[in-house]
Design a protein around this motif. Structure first.
Motif, PDB file in Angstrom:
ATOM      1  N   ALA A  35     -39.142  11.773  -5.015  1.00 36.35           N
ATOM      2  CA  ALA A  35     -40.372  12.130  -5.722  1.00 36.35           C
ATOM      3  C   ALA A  35     -40.937  13.475  -5.287  1.00 36.35           C
ATOM      4  CB  ALA A  35     -41.415  11.028  -5.522  1.00 36.35           C
ATOM      5  N   ASN A  36     -40.529  13.969  -4.128  1.00 34.58           N
ATOM      6  CA  ASN A  36     -41.031  15.292  -3.720  1.00 34.58           C
ATOM      7  C   ASN A  36     -40.056  16.413  -4.082  1.00 34.58           C
ATOM      8  OD1 ASN A  36     -39.054  14.968  -1.824  1.00 34.58           O
ATOM      9  ND2 ASN A  36     -40.360  15.314  -0.028  1.00 34.58           N
ATOM     10  N   GLY A  37     -39.059  16.081  -4.920  1.00 31.64           N
ATOM     11  CA  GLY A  37     -38.233  17.124  -5.513  1.00 31.64           C
ATOM     12  C   GLY A  37     -36.894  17.378  -4.870  1.00 31.64           C
ATOM     13  N   ASP A  38     -36.579  16.694  -3.779  1.00 33.34           N
ATOM     14  CA  ASP A  38     -35.269  16.890  -3.157  1.00 33.34           C
ATOM     15  C   ASP A  38     -34.192  16.217  -4.007  1.00 33.34           C
ATOM     16  OD1 ASP A  38     -36.067  18.347  -0.853  1.00 33.34           O
ATOM     17  OD2 ASP A  38     -36.798  16.490   0.063  1.00 33.34           O
ATOM     18  N   ILE A  39     -33.137  16.956  -4.316  1.00 31.17           N
ATOM     19  CA  ILE A  39     -32.073  16.436  -5.168  1.00 31.17           C
ATOM     20  C   ILE A  39     -31.069  15.672  -4.312  1.00 31.17           C
ATOM     21  CG2 ILE A  39     -30.193  17.103  -6.706  1.00 31.17           C
ATOM     22  CD1 ILE A  39     -31.975  19.488  -7.585  1.00 31.17           C
TER      23      ILE A  39
ATOM     24  N   LEU B  18     -34.976  23.167  -5.354  1.00 31.39           N
ATOM     25  CA  LEU B  18     -35.347  23.117  -3.939  1.00 31.39           C
ATOM     26  C   LEU B  18     -34.116  23.079  -3.032  1.00 31.39           C
ATOM     27  CD1 LEU B  18     -38.330  20.607  -4.189  1.00 31.39           C
ATOM     28  CD2 LEU B  18     -38.369  23.089  -4.382  1.00 31.39           C
ATOM     29  N   GLY B  19     -32.917  23.279  -3.603  1.00 30.84           N
ATOM     30  CA  GLY B  19     -31.684  23.324  -2.817  1.00 30.84           C
ATOM     31  C   GLY B  19     -30.885  22.029  -2.967  1.00 30.84           C
TER      32      GLY B  19
ATOM     33  N   PHE C  38     -36.265  28.596 -10.267  1.00 33.65           N
ATOM     34  CA  PHE C  38     -36.176  28.495  -8.803  1.00 33.65           C
ATOM     35  C   PHE C  38     -34.778  28.060  -8.361  1.00 33.65           C
ATOM     36  CE2 PHE C  38     -40.613  26.777  -9.715  1.00 33.65           C
ATOM     37  CZ  PHE C  38     -41.250  27.990  -9.493  1.00 33.65           C
ATOM     38  N   ILE C  39     -34.374  28.532  -7.202  1.00 30.42           N
ATOM     39  CA  ILE C  39     -33.223  27.972  -6.467  1.00 30.42           C
ATOM     40  C   ILE C  39     -33.592  27.974  -4.992  1.00 30.42           C
ATOM     41  CG2 ILE C  39     -30.943  28.581  -5.561  1.00 30.42           C
ATOM     42  CD1 ILE C  39     -29.850  28.895  -8.208  1.00 30.42           C
ATOM     43  N   ASP C  40     -33.271  26.870  -4.319  1.00 35.04           N
ATOM     44  CA  ASP C  40     -33.504  26.751  -2.876  1.00 35.04           C
ATOM     45  C   ASP C  40     -34.949  27.073  -2.484  1.00 35.04           C
ATOM     46  OD1 ASP C  40     -30.848  26.052  -2.520  1.00 35.04           O
ATOM     47  OD2 ASP C  40     -30.199  28.109  -2.136  1.00 35.04           O
TER      48      ASP C  40
ATOM     49  N   PRO D  45     -43.044  26.084  -5.011  1.00 35.17           N
ATOM     50  CA  PRO D  45     -42.081  25.443  -5.896  1.00 35.17           C
ATOM     51  C   PRO D  45     -41.993  23.930  -5.684  1.00 35.17           C
ATOM     52  CG  PRO D  45     -41.178  27.512  -5.124  1.00 35.17           C
ATOM     53  CD  PRO D  45     -42.470  27.298  -4.387  1.00 35.17           C
ATOM     54  N   ARG D  46     -42.087  23.469  -4.431  1.00 28.79           N
ATOM     55  CA  ARG D  46     -42.018  22.022  -4.191  1.00 28.79           C
ATOM     56  C   ARG D  46     -43.170  21.298  -4.885  1.00 28.79           C
ATOM     57  NH1 ARG D  46     -39.277  18.628  -1.204  1.00 28.79           N
ATOM     58  NH2 ARG D  46     -38.289  20.244   0.099  1.00 28.79           N
ATOM     59  N   HIS D  47     -44.361  21.848  -4.787  1.00 29.68           N
ATOM     60  CA  HIS D  47     -45.515  21.209  -5.419  1.00 29.68           C
ATOM     61  C   HIS D  47     -45.380  21.250  -6.943  1.00 29.68           C
ATOM     62  CE1 HIS D  47     -49.519  19.508  -5.369  1.00 29.68           C
ATOM     63  NE2 HIS D  47     -49.906  20.394  -6.282  1.00 29.68           N
ATOM     64  N   ILE D  48     -44.867  22.368  -7.461  1.00 25.44           N
ATOM     65  CA  ILE D  48     -44.673  22.507  -8.908  1.00 25.44           C
ATOM     66  C   ILE D  48     -43.676  21.472  -9.415  1.00 25.44           C
ATOM     67  CG2 ILE D  48     -43.741  24.044 -10.693  1.00 25.44           C
ATOM     68  CD1 ILE D  48     -44.881  26.405  -8.931  1.00 25.44           C
TER      69      ILE D  48
END
Length: 378
Positions: free
Chosen positions: A15-19, A86-87, A153-155, A350-353
């Motif tokens: 949920a915080n965007g980590d793939i 986010l990488g 975004f990337i990473d 970017p993480r918050h977005i």
């Protein structure tokens, strides 16, 4: 009306965007999902349909199933966007280590191909009409990229692109001509396979291509491949309605053909289109593009508006204008990448977005499902 279907690639993660790669588990447990070479995204396909109402539910139903399944594996969700926002773009996570074609892809392209996108397929069975449709959409494909861009975004960093996915994607082979006929297409594909510039008939990675059950011989649809993932089904259907209305116009008007109506040679048209694709990948709706007919320069936004005005009567006559009209909102408020970059310019990370986008996508799906697809099992 034409039949339409989608191939939708999506990332899974937290949920915080980590793939997080889950496709190996998903494809063994859920029908209708297929793996990509990297484990972090998964693909589902909708059956072709002429009805936009049915397509809306066909986009939502597998997603509801997928969300429910990955929730059982942990606190996992679906992640918007078309790049590894986010990488981690430094590593390839194989979904099927024994697959030799995946070996080739990893070794040749690395994580440049670990993207999420949506491919829009539109049924056209007449082979020469299909080739003409592919020619016109090839030179207008940058407009569809401009509407769909969702990978800035990337990473965890802004890349300078609105569509990082298309900006770095290894289009293969490097040069693909405008196909003058079906025979030209067959001859060209056969020569590429013989030369090894294509590993197989699927290894034709470009903005738009003819597709079918036995490529390049038996073809029955146009496949638009340039679009980033459009996570909002209503926005995706608006982009699809623009494509369908334009194709209906092509069917009605045999002279609507870059080989007839352009001041450029076929080779020059490819150069103009590739430059337009690069510009659209960088600045999407704000990109300054050269028109394929007369070479005039105009913004992607203005060009889309011109076509919109042109095809609106067709959509209205065919009864799908209500699905086309949300396009105006994208032109007015910007695509997903532009909205994210506006937040980024205000200092939001970017993480918050991405976290906000995850929540918004889930809420949107629930809203649409409740209103329009109540028969979908939850």
């Amino acid at each position: 009306m034409l039949s339409k279907g989608f191939e939708v690639e999506m990332y899974t993660g937290t949920a915080n965007g980590d793939i997080v790669g889950l496709s190996d588990k998903i494809v063994t447990s859920l029908d209708g999902f297929v793996r990509e070479p990297d484990n972090r995204n998964v693909e589902y396909t909708t059956d072709p349909s002429e009805s936009y109402d049915q397509l809306l539910c066909a986009l939502l139903q597998p997603r509801v199933k997928l969300r429910n399944y990955i929730k059982q594996l942990g606190e996992y969700t679906l992640i918007p966007g078309s790049s590894l926002s986010l990488g981690d773009s430094t590593r390839f996570f194989r979904s099927d280590p024994a697959n030799p074609y995946h070996d080739y892809i990893e070794q040749s392209y690395g994580t440049k191909v670990v993207t999420a996108s949506v491919h829009i397929n539109v049924g056209i069975s007449d082979l020469e009409l299909l080739m003409r449709a592919c020619r016109i959409i090839r030179v207008e494909a940058p407009l569809f990229l401009a509407l769909s861009a969702s990978s800035p975004f990337i990473d965890g960093k802004a890349t300078g692109y609105h569509s990082t996915r298309w900006g770095i994607f290894p289009q293969t082979p490097a040069y693909v001509p405008l196909f003058e006929s079906h025979a030209h297409h067959v001859q060209w594909v056969e020569s590429q396979l013989a030369a090894g510039t294509m590993q197989n008939v699927r290894h034709l990675w470009m903005s738009v291509r003819p597709n079918g059950d036995r490529r390049p011989y038996d073809l029955n649809r146009l496949e638009l491949r340039i679009c980033d993932l459009v996570i909002d089904p209503v926005a995706l259907l608006a982009i699809t309605a623009l494509l369908e209305a334009r194709l209906l116009q092509v069917i009605e008007n045999p002279h609507l053909d870059p080989l007839i109506q352009s001041e450029f040679s076929p080779e020059e048209l490819i150069s103009v289109s590739m430059a337009n694709e690069a510009a659209a990948a960088a600045t999407s709706l704000d990109a300054q593009l050269r028109h394929w007919q007369d070479g005039r320069t105009l913004s992607a936004r203005d060009w889309i508006h011109e076509i919109y005005q042109d095809v609106w009567p067709i959509a209205k006559q065919q009864g799908f204008a209500c699905f086309l009209s949300p396009l105006q909102k994208i032109l007015r408020e910007g695509n997903e990448a532009q909205q994210w970059l506006q937040l980024y310019a205000l200092g939001i990370s970017p993480r918050h977005i991405i976290s906000q986008a995850i929540d918004a996508a889930k809420e949107r799906e629930i809203e649409l499902e409740d209103k329009l697809c109540s028969s979908v099992a939850t």
